[in-house]
Design an enzyme around this catalytic site. Structure first.
Site, short mmCIF file in Angstrom:
data_model
loop_
_atom_site.label_atom_id
_atom_site.label_comp_id
_atom_site.label_asym_id
_atom_site.label_seq_id
_atom_site.Cartn_x
_atom_site.Cartn_y
_atom_site.Cartn_z
N LYS A 197 0.84 -1.20 0.00
CA LYS A 197 0.00 0.00 0.00
C LYS A 197 0.88 1.25 0.00
O LYS A 197 2.01 1.24 0.46
CB LYS A 197 -0.91 0.00 1.23
CG LYS A 197 -1.86 -1.20 1.31
CD LYS A 197 -2.86 -1.21 0.16
CE LYS A 197 -3.91 -2.28 0.33
NZ LYS A 197 -3.41 -3.64 0.09
N ASP A 198 0.30 2.32 -0.51
CA ASP A 198 1.04 3.56 -0.64
C ASP A 198 1.60 4.03 0.70
O ASP A 198 0.93 3.96 1.73
CB ASP A 198 0.13 4.64 -1.21
CG ASP A 198 -0.30 4.33 -2.63
OD1 ASP A 198 0.26 4.94 -3.55
OD2 ASP A 198 -1.17 3.46 -2.80
N ARG A 199 2.83 4.53 0.64
CA ARG A 199 3.48 4.99 1.85
C ARG A 199 2.94 6.34 2.30
O ARG A 199 2.61 6.51 3.48
CB ARG A 199 4.99 5.08 1.63
CG ARG A 199 5.75 5.64 2.83
CD ARG A 199 7.23 5.72 2.54
NE ARG A 199 7.92 6.43 3.59
CZ ARG A 199 9.21 6.77 3.54
NH1 ARG A 199 9.93 6.44 2.47
NH2 ARG A 199 9.77 7.42 4.53
#
Length: 350
Positions: free
Chosen positions: A90-92
């Protein structure tokens, strides 16, 4: 905004400027100003039994990397890193909720609350009979805000309706190609120049970047031809017959024929040598839908701020939706390989 990658020659080898389905956006907005502007909730799509050899943790993280958090979980549990599973990266620079599994058949469990920090919150602990594997979830739900919009906002309202009704091109996101597109130069070094990368995961990421680039090239041509959301003669259609597909190149006979095959052979001849090399690195030929239909699409435009929410299946990119709406001024500083967030299971080499 143009994107291209140079390998040191007098002209760029690879363009990252692909066609838009509805024309280049006439607005620009600030993207990922804070993690709260990019929210992701993972939907597993199956019930956890509450029993089994695998502990499941539901965790909310803010501004943290999925793989890094998985290592922290392994350390706390006293297990190997590969004993910890998750469905997708998942996006940081975001606030995300996702599940992790830990193979923990017996013994006293640690205090999972020790994982909590200012940026990590434990939401739920349960058990299940199987490890959570990449691409095993049903979807991700996004809530995204763009700020300081400038340009034709009245036209944006019409474009929002178009995207909701007709979908967007199913591009791999720019982040797939690494910082400045450097993954493509590395891929060429492996595929054409005979270079080697000792790290198996990094090598796989470069090869996936090459396949993704070839797919995007075919999709862009079909947008320009007006055939991206229909089927060509000899095409492989999606299961619902709604649209055609593009190649994820590998070994095996082409899965398409006739007009579709002729188009793809022409496009895939460049970069030279890539297709032949991809056939010899153990990847099998597959197809990917050209059309991406965001589900539960809702938008709200207030002043110079746009909020959109929608759900996407694994292996697809929220930025593929956003690029049709606005030129994105990403102020997060995270336009690099950490963006390889939602790779489908068959390509998950990170």
């Amino acid at each position: 905004m143009s994107h291209s990658v140079s390998s040191g020659h007098s002209s760029p080898d690879y363009t990252l400027d692909w066609a838009y389905a509805y024309g280049e956006p006439q607005v620009m907005g600030v993207f990922r100003q804070t993690p709260e502007d990019f929210q992701v909730v993972e939907n597993l799509g199956f019930e956890l039994t509450g029993q089994g050899e695998h502990v499941y943790l539901h965790i909310e993280k803010r501004g943290e990397n999925t793989a890094w958090l998985a290592r922290q979980i392994a350390r706390l549990a006293g297990v190997q890193n590969n004993d910890v599973g998750y469905a997708g990266l998942k996006d940081r620079h975001a606030v995300t909720r996702q599940w992790f599994s830990i193979y923990f058949p017996k013994g006293e469990e640690p205090n999972w609350k020790e994982l909590e920090t200012e940026t990590t919150r434990l939401l739920e602990v349960t058990r299940h009979s199987q490890k959570l594997r990449r691409g095993a979830h049903q979807s991700n739900h996004f809530v995204i805000r763009l700020h300081q919009l400038e340009g034709d906002l009245s036209g944006l309202s019409q474009r929002l309706k178009r995207v909701a009704a007709d979908g967007v091109p199913n591009y791999f996101g720019l982040q797939r190609f690494g910082h400045g597109g450097n993954n493509l130069n590395e891929a060429n070094r492996i595929l054409v120049e005979g270079g080697r990368i000792g790290n198996r995961q990094k090598r796989g990421m470069m090869l996936s970047a090459a396949r993704s680039y070839l797919f995007n090239q075919v999709l862009s041509v079909r947008i320009n031809d007006g055939t991206w959301n229909t089927g060509l003669e000899g095409d492989v259609l999606t299961d619902d017959g709604a649209c055609g597909t593009g190649p994820l190149w590998g070994r095996g006979r082409p899965l398409v024929s006739a007009e579709c095959l002729a188009l793809e052979e022409k496009v895939l001849s460049k970069p030279e040598g890539w297709c032949d090399a991809l056939e010899h690195v153990g990847l099998s030929q597959e197809r990917r839908p050209l059309l991406l239909r965001p589900q539960q699409f809702v938008s709200h435009l207030e002043g110079a701020t746009l909020e959109v929410s929608f759900s996407l299946p694994p292996g697809t990119y929220a930025t593929a939706v956003l690029r049709e709406l606005s030129v994105l001024n990403d102020v997060s500083g995270l336009n690099d390989a950490s963006g390889l967030k939602e790779m489908p299971a068959q390509e998950d080499m990170v």
